[in-house]
Design a protein around this motif. Structure first.
Motif, short mmCIF file in Angstrom:
data_model
loop_
_atom_site.label_atom_id
_atom_site.label_comp_id
_atom_site.label_asym_id
_atom_site.label_seq_id
_atom_site.Cartn_x
_atom_site.Cartn_y
_atom_site.Cartn_z
N ALA A 1 4.31 48.84 40.79
CA ALA A 1 4.05 47.46 41.21
C ALA A 1 2.88 46.91 40.42
O ALA A 1 1.95 47.64 40.06
N ALA B 1 4.86 41.60 41.42
CA ALA B 1 6.16 42.18 41.06
C ALA B 1 6.27 43.64 41.46
O ALA B 1 5.30 44.41 41.35
N TYR C 1 8.84 47.03 40.77
CA TYR C 1 9.85 47.52 39.84
C TYR C 1 10.58 48.69 40.49
O TYR C 1 9.95 49.62 40.98
N ARG D 1 13.34 44.01 38.66
CA ARG D 1 12.02 43.44 38.94
C ARG D 1 12.17 42.56 40.18
O ARG D 1 12.89 41.56 40.17
N VAL E 1 10.44 40.16 43.18
CA VAL E 1 9.26 39.36 43.51
C VAL E 1 8.84 39.66 44.96
O VAL E 1 9.65 39.53 45.88
N ASP E 2 7.61 40.08 45.12
CA ASP E 2 7.09 40.44 46.44
C ASP E 2 6.59 39.17 47.14
O ASP E 2 5.43 38.81 47.07
N ASP F 1 16.86 39.65 44.00
CA ASP F 1 15.64 40.33 43.55
C ASP F 1 14.38 39.74 44.17
O ASP F 1 13.35 39.57 43.50
N ILE G 1 0.44 35.13 42.47
CA ILE G 1 1.85 34.86 42.12
C ILE G 1 1.95 33.68 41.16
O ILE G 1 1.22 32.69 41.28
N ASP H 1 7.82 32.57 39.66
CA ASP H 1 8.26 33.43 40.77
C ASP H 1 8.34 32.65 42.07
O ASP H 1 9.27 32.83 42.88
#
Ligand SMILES: *Cc1c(COP(=O)(O)O)cnc(C)c1O
Length: 416
Positions: free
Chosen positions: A25, A29, A31, A37, A39-40, A379, A397, A401
């Motif tokens: 991470a 992001a 992975y 990838r 997006v958190d 994602d 961020i 994103d």
């Protein structure tokens, strides 16, 4: 049945939903092992503040790990814990003079309750009743569940949960009922009120105004009832200020902090208390000490991460970054507000939320899991609370994103 022996939290394994494996991470992001990838968008369940793997926090962990792994904290101390306590004293309201360490938000709340009860007992005026707000969430241990909303989450354990006094949520136009109920309960000599300041997180990102928080504080002060602020979610800039309580100009008697305390890197919590709470336990009589500990209280490696986080707060313009994210969230929520199927758009600092579809949101509504899958396929890590979709990203961020998140929410609104 899955081959993995892992039993996941808040997961119905019988539904056979995919459980992605994350290998790395960075920033906002994640992975995955299969090369995606993600997006958190929810800061890995509200913990990641600056972004994943902040270099200064990671370096502090590496350095601490080369020096001291773990040491009993009853009667012993170490530099990282002292640094965190001093740092918190400098950063947090001056009235909160004492710092008690634990490991999670739930334990910081248990500690707060025990401090409040210990305070009254040691003053030879035993009080046990806790006043809580409807729809609150304070954690998943038995004490924390007792003071939280009752529902499907804790039905199985209901007989073990202790009795509390519940005031209604101060919905728009109905705040006076909340304050009247609080005042009435305060006459019955309760030990404390515990609240999530300004926004109820797990209860559905329910926002209430700062003046109500200020009035609740005033009523508690007037009646000598302890005021506990659970800032486990709201602390560390989430609502636009370091603490949500600041926006109401209030300082609690007891403050719970966890999630963002280490920047979200490793588990740690603190319960901060005013001098009278500490003084009530201070004596030459061992029977009056504070009877609480866990094996890993103030783990040095976790404390080093927290000390690094506090240094970041001192040295970087975090509140400016938070204000920028708050503006970017507000712009997007404004755009989303006109979309059919989107209800009750709201923003508080870096947190934005809407309801999708019609009707009341129930946690087990079919919509939640469908949305979860919809976002996962795009994602995005978004985890709706029933039909409440909220966005609570790390402060770093990037716009692209954020746009992807809101495009997906717009698309989801069209489906429900
Ligand atoms: C998450 C949360 C807790 C519980 O914290 P854990 O670290 O999950 O035990 C308590 N209170 C609030 C307001 C929370 O959001």
């Amino acid at each position: 049945m899955s081959d993995s022996p892992v039993w996941h939290p808040f997961t119905q394994h019988g539904l056979g939903e995919p459980i992605p494996q994350v290998v790395r991470a960075e920033g906002a992001a994640l992975y995955t092992a299969d090369g995606r990838r993600i997006v958190d968008a929810i800061s890995s369940w509200w913990v990641t503040t600056h972004g994943h793997c902040h270099p200064a926090i990671m370096a502090a962990i590496r350095e601490a790990a080369g020096q001291l792994d773990q040491i009993i904290f009853a009667g012993w101390t170490h530099a990282p814990a002292e640094a965190v306590a001093q740092g918190l004293r400098a950063l947090m309201p001056p009235a909160l003079t004492r710092v008690f360490f634990s490991d999670s938000g739930s334990t910081s709340v248990e500690v707060a309750l025990k401090m409040a009860l210990g305070y009254w007992r040691n003053r030879d005026e035993p009080r046990h009743r806790i006043i809580v707000m409807a729809h609150s969430y304070h954690g998943d241990t038995i004490g924390a569940m007792s003071i939280g909303a009752r529902g499907v989450f804790n039905q199985a354990y209901a007989p073990l949960l202790f009795d509390v006094a519940t005031i209604p949520f101060p919905a728009a136009g109905a705040a006076q009922e909340t304050l009247d109920a609080l005042e009435a309960y305060c006459h019955e000599k309760p030990a404390a009120l515990i609240v999530e300041p300004l926004i109820l997180g797990a209860g559905g990102m329910l926002v209430y105004p700062a003046w109500v928080l200020a009035e609740m504080r005033r009523i508690c002060t007037d009646h000598g009832v302890l005021f506990i602020a659970d800032e486990v979610m709201t602390g560390w800039g989430r609502t636009g200020s370091l603490l949500a309580c600041e926006q109401a100009g209030v300082v609690p008697d007891i403050l719970c902090l966890s999630k963002g305390l280490t920047g979200g890197a490793v588990p740690l919590a603190v319960t901060m208390a005013t001098e009278p709470i500490y003084a009530a336990h201070y004596a030459d009589d061992r029977a009056r000490m504070f009877f609480h500990s866990s094996s890993y209280t103030a783990n040095p490696i976790a404390c080093a991460a927290a000390a690094a986080n506090i240094a970041i707060w001192r040295e970087e313009p975090i509140l400016a970054r938070v204000a920028g994210l708050a503006r970017r969230q507000a712009d997007r929520i404004e755009a989303l507000a006109g979309v059919a199927g989107v209800h009750n758009p709201r923003v508080l600092g870096t947190i934005a939320a809407v309801e999708l579809g019609g009707g009341e949101g129930a946690y087990l509504s079919e919509l939640g899991p469908r949305l979860l899958g919809f976002f996962r396929d795009r994602d995005l890590l978004l985890r709706p609370l029933g039909n409440t979709v909220y966005v609570m990203p790390p402060y770093c961020i990037e716009d692209a994103d954020l746009d992807a998140i809101y495009e997906a929410i717009t698309a989801a609104a069209g489906l429900v």
